[in-house]
Scaffold this active site. Structure first.
Site, PDB file in Angstrom:
ATOM      1  CE  LYS A  78      33.191 -51.556  -4.308  1.00  0.00           C
ATOM      2  NZ  LYS A  78      33.185 -51.398  -2.718  1.00  0.00           N
ATOM      3  CG  ASP A  81      54.358 -44.118 -10.389  1.00  0.00           C
ATOM      4  OD1 ASP A  81      54.291 -44.062  -9.279  1.00  0.00           O
ATOM      5  OD2 ASP A  81      54.704 -45.328 -11.174  1.00  0.00           O
ATOM      6  CG  HIS A  89      30.426 -48.592  -2.246  1.00  0.00           C
ATOM      7  ND1 HIS A  89      29.905 -49.256  -3.498  1.00  0.00           N
ATOM      8  CD2 HIS A  89      30.330 -49.499  -1.442  1.00  0.00           C
ATOM      9  CE1 HIS A  89      29.598 -50.532  -3.260  1.00  0.00           C
ATOM     10  NE2 HIS A  89      29.689 -50.995  -2.014  1.00  0.00           N
TER      11      HIS A  89
END
Lengths: 212, 212
Positions: free
Chosen positions: A157, A162, A155
């Site tokens: 996000k 880099d 779940h």
């Protein structure tokens, strides 16, 4: 101490003052160089929905937008900011996002992959076959995409650019999240938050390996 | 300048040195007091799922846990940390979370409300009737709960405690998010991130007012 002794002492005192002055100047100089060399601090909070969609011509075309009364935004929207961070990737893009269906974000990721940026993607398995899922486009272009095992959800996000810049919050990579939902994305290069997320990605990447 | 002049000048020089010393001492002293008075810096990254569930007896009962080989966790889990932040609320708890169905988190919120902490809740309308939704418990106890208007989602997952501490990330307040999903919650009192979220809550609270 007689007056003659004091006069004899003055050159030594002067020397001490000069040395102290030089030490302070060196200290200040080194501090200045350190600040100059230090990377730019990124601390950016983006809220969605964007009130307007950014004008594609204004931002993406060399000649800009020639419409006299253009309805789209000519100032940078939250979405445009987010794309800018992704476009800035030089070495790697590590993505752990529940659902990726926004083709404009996928376009930027694919473009960075094409110029040699290492891209790794983890999404939730249940979202792989969701309407508009961009996973197949990633895989077609040779990007390694891994998914979790049910019944629970991957779940997260977040994306790490880099190994230095983290974008995270409530925002899935869907079009509805850009122009419809109430969402947040925080972008930062503060190490106290970037480092744990780098470790979390590393752990998840191992856990979601197909042969695991 | 003859030796006698220099001798006459010395007391003035001494005075300047003493004054400079006093100024520096005052500066250092004020800095020390400022640091002492400064609030504790909170920078905490929590990842879910918790590997184990925290032992209720060990943490919540005065006599602790008497089980010789208790299967539950006797070290603080991510969930226990999250509850601790909520329990620390003295003045206010502002919640903007898509879905609230975890009754243990709701218990803590209700307990703080009972002792006079001002609680405000915003959830997504579609999640109000979801299985296990805690909205009705909040409302029954006099907590004001507001929801967004469809078709888009109030997809935020943040809480602000006493206008000072922000917990946010991918984590909805569901039991599955605690022990099943891959989730993140970042807890901080860094003003650069807390202040925009306070403004966002204020905006959302106005937008979701029933008479709007």
């Amino acid at each position: 101490m007689n007056p003659i002794d004091i006069i004899n002492y003055l050159p030594k005192l002067g020397l001490v003052v000069i040395v102290m002055g030089l030490v302070e100047c060196t200290r200040q100089g080194l501090g200045y160089l350190q600040r100059k060399r230090a990377k730019q601090v990124i601390r950016h909070v983006i809220f969605f929905p964007d009130k307007k969609i950014a004008c594609k011509n204004f931002f993406d075309e060399i000649q800009g937008c020639s419409m006299v009364s253009c309805d789209f935004s000519h100032t940078k929207t939250g979405f445009k900011h987010l794309l800018s961070y992704l476009k800035s990737a030089k070495k790697s893009i590590d993505i752990a996002v529940y659902c990726i269906s926004c083709f404009e974000i996928a376009d930027v990721v694919l473009q960075r992959h094409k110029v040699g940026v290492r891209v790794r993607v983890i999404t939730d398995l249940s979202m792989e076959a969701a309407f508009g899922s961009q996973n197949h486009r990633f895989m077609k272009d040779g990007i390694r995409v891994q998914t979790n095992k049910p019944p629970f959800l991957m779940h997260h996000k977040f994306v790490i650019i880099d190994d230095e810049v983290l974008c995270f919050g409530s925002f899935n990579w869907t079009s509805q999240a850009v122009t419809g939902n109430n969402e947040s994305v925080v972008v930062t290069n503060d190490r106290w938050v970037v480092e744990p997320f780098c470790a979390e990605f590393k752990k998840l990447w191992l856990e979601t390996k197909p042969d695991n």
